[in-house]
Enzyme design. Structure first.
Site, PDB file in Angstrom:
ATOM      1  N   ASP A 293       1.669 -12.150  -9.161  1.00 30.48           N
ATOM      2  CA  ASP A 293       0.858 -11.097  -9.759  1.00 30.48           C
ATOM      3  C   ASP A 293       1.010 -11.107 -11.283  1.00 30.48           C
ATOM      4  O   ASP A 293       2.099 -11.339 -11.809  1.00 30.48           O
ATOM      5  CB  ASP A 293       1.312  -9.750  -9.180  1.00 30.48           C
ATOM      6  CG  ASP A 293       0.338  -8.637  -9.463  1.00 30.48           C
ATOM      7  OD1 ASP A 293      -0.848  -8.800  -9.135  1.00 30.48           O
ATOM      8  OD2 ASP A 293       0.763  -7.599  -9.998  1.00 30.48           O
ATOM      9  N   GLU A 340      -2.298 -15.261 -10.070  1.00 32.98           N
ATOM     10  CA  GLU A 340      -3.254 -14.167 -10.264  1.00 32.98           C
ATOM     11  C   GLU A 340      -3.545 -14.090 -11.761  1.00 32.98           C
ATOM     12  O   GLU A 340      -2.784 -13.511 -12.526  1.00 32.98           O
ATOM     13  CB  GLU A 340      -2.648 -12.862  -9.731  1.00 32.98           C
ATOM     14  CG  GLU A 340      -3.631 -11.692  -9.696  1.00 32.98           C
ATOM     15  CD  GLU A 340      -3.651 -10.907 -10.995  1.00 32.98           C
ATOM     16  OE1 GLU A 340      -4.662 -11.042 -11.729  1.00 32.98           O
ATOM     17  OE2 GLU A 340      -2.688 -10.196 -11.281  1.00 32.98           O
ATOM     18  N   ASP A 393      -7.195  -3.928  -5.352  1.00 31.01           N
ATOM     19  CA  ASP A 393      -7.476  -3.076  -6.510  1.00 31.01           C
ATOM     20  C   ASP A 393      -8.968  -2.850  -6.731  1.00 31.01           C
ATOM     21  O   ASP A 393      -9.355  -2.144  -7.667  1.00 31.01           O
ATOM     22  CB  ASP A 393      -6.888  -3.691  -7.787  1.00 31.01           C
ATOM     23  CG  ASP A 393      -5.384  -3.510  -7.887  1.00 31.01           C
ATOM     24  OD1 ASP A 393      -4.853  -2.552  -7.302  1.00 31.01           O
ATOM     25  OD2 ASP A 393      -4.737  -4.335  -8.559  1.00 31.01           O
TER      26      ASP A 393
END
Length: 495
Positions: A293, A340, A393
């Site tokens: 992430d 990501e 998200d």
């Protein structure tokens, strides 16, 4: 990575009688659904124990598993619980939403009974588990026992300065005084990994692999920061000097203030980034593919003065770049990684991604600009990438469509040839399946054609997130057959 596809489905979102998804019957049924529908991957959100706000990205430990996911029916089967001990307890009023407050009240009291029966029965196995995982487990178990002792407050607020600063004599003292609670929290990890290892073995037998997130940062209120403060940018009182966030942009005038402590990369370099190696080694016990992430934070990161109420006064600071990324990719030969790389990028971030050799991400909901050739449009997805319609998200497809202006909506409809018969959700699944990307991952909510109320998270909001759950009758043979047809058509089927 072979051409393939998978489904993003949080563990918490599985149906169960106990208010939240677990590693029990529904998890095995979901593996079977993935197998029948031709999928290769089950992508999960982080599995760690959650704190205030219930975000899986703010965990008490980067190594531990969430006790909420321990399946109670499996404990009943193993005679660690009685059915009467879990029946009649309040686990929440809505089968499609997780009531974390209700679960917190009931779950640990029930698990305490399982510990009282199981610690002696599994004494040898439990002792072996504690020895094998001693490098993180003892710190975590003591940390949780101390949090319970101090009213579950953050460790930075504990009254006893000696244990807050983790002085050796205080550690010994509380280790003796709280030995029972330390053992309890360690036993919960024994139960978690016992059930997880069985589920993972079953999934592997079916040809299903797990993708999991590693948040780039850890929470301030975590055993990781409390037990190893030298690896973080803390002052002499072990309080952060600066914290993580994102700079202001056209969507967020104040930026995003995450509040995570920042790493002291100069200290980490001295032992060859051993902390990160241990972290990935621990996560490798859970997942087969790791999505890193906020990958751009390895190139440079936004540092905000501790105590600020917004991220406005932050500044960019240089990250470790390939010094760290190269260690991780060369150290773990059995693991695969996804970067990501969403959000604010620069040529330096793009170079780091290229140098790492990792696949980046493409999100189709970002891709439909009627005025230009957007990089996230389906035809622009590079082969060495992972394509999503949206992530946890983002909006569901139905929520996304509802937010579009008419010009963008009409353009997207024409581009993807959306028909009334097929509908937007499956039209976008088709578009994602057809991209050149090696891997395509869809959210389960979109396969179920759910509205925006099923969205998992709205970044920047503190409540109402991480609650969506799938109904118990959702995984029909017809749905598996339909998904398999799309998967086979675009040459992604695993079987």
């Amino acid at each position: 990575m072979d051409r393939s596809s998978g489904v993003l489905m949080p563990m918490s979102s599985l149906p169960s009688p106990y208010g939240i998804g677990t590693m029990g019957r529904s998890a095995y049924q979901f593996v079977d659904f993935l197998k029948r529908s031709g999928q290769r991957y089950w992508q999960l959100l982080p599995l760690g124990p959650t704190s205030y706000g219930d975000s899986p990205y703010a965990s008490f430990s980067t190594f531990a598993g969430n006790p909420y996911y321990i399946d109670l029916d499996l404990l009943i089967r193993d005679k660690l619980l009685k059915k009467s001990e879990v029946e009649g307890l309040f686990w929440g009023a809505d089968e499609e939403r997780t009531d974390y407050g209700a679960i917190y009240v009931s779950r640990f009291a029930v698990l305490r009974k399982a510990y009282e029966r199981g610690a002696e029965r599994y004494a040898a196995e439990f002792a072996a588990f504690r020895a094998e995982n001693a490098s993180w487990l003892e710190n975590y178990a003591l940390f949780m026992a101390l949090k319970a002792h101090f009213g579950m407050r953050s460790w930075v607020e504990w009254e006893d300065e000696d244990i807050r600063l983790r002085k050796p004599e205080a550690v010994k003292k509380y280790g003796r005084e709280l030995a029972g609670d330390v053992s309890f929290y360690a036993f919960l990890q024994f139960l978690f990994f016992r059930q997880w290892n069985a589920l993972r073995a079953y999934a592997h037998e079916k040809g299903i692999l797990f993708i999991g997130d590693v948040p780039i940062y850890v929470a301030l209120d975590s055993a990781d920061v409390w037990s190893e403060p030298k690896y973080f940018q803390l002052d002499e009182d072990n309080l952060p000097v600066e914290v993580a966030g994102c700079p202001p942009d056209p969507f967020t005038a104040d930026g995003q203030l995450w509040g995570n402590p920042l790493y002291d990369y100069d200290v980490m370099k001295k032992d060859g980034f051993g902390w990160w190696i241990r972290r990935i080694e621990g996560v490798g016990k859970l997942y087969d593919v790791i999505r890193i992430d906020h990958f751009r934070g390895f190139e440079s990161y936004w540092a905000v003065p501790y105590g600020d109420e917004t991220a406005r006064r932050g500044r960019w600071k240089k990250g470790p770049g390939m010094e760290l990324v190269g260690v991780l990719t060369s150290w773990f030969h059995e693991l695969r990684f996804i970067a990501e790389d969403l959000g604010y990028t620069t040529p330096e971030v793009e170079k780091l991604l290229a140098d790492s050799g990792l696949p980046g991400m493409r999100v189709l909901e970002f891709g439909f600009d009627p005025t230009g050739d957007a990089p996230y449009m389906p035809h622009n997805c590079p082969k060495h990438s992972v394509c999503y319609i949206g992530t946890h998200d983002n909006e569901t497809v139905r929520g996304w469509i509802a937010c579009l202006d008419s010009r963008t909506r009409n353009f997207a409809k024409e581009y993807m040839h959306i028909t009334k018969e097929e509908g937007w959700c499956w039209g976008m699944i088709r578009a994602g399946m057809a991209t050149p990307s090696e891997l395509f991952v869809l959210q389960m909510q979109d396969a179920l054609e759910l509205p925006r109320e099923a969205r998992m998270n709205i970044p920047g909001t503190a409540s109402g997130n991480w609650q969506w759950r799938m109904k118990s009758d959702a995984l029909t043979p017809e749905l598996a057959k339909k998904l398999r047809r799309y998967t086979k058509l675009y040459r992604r089927a695993a079987n």
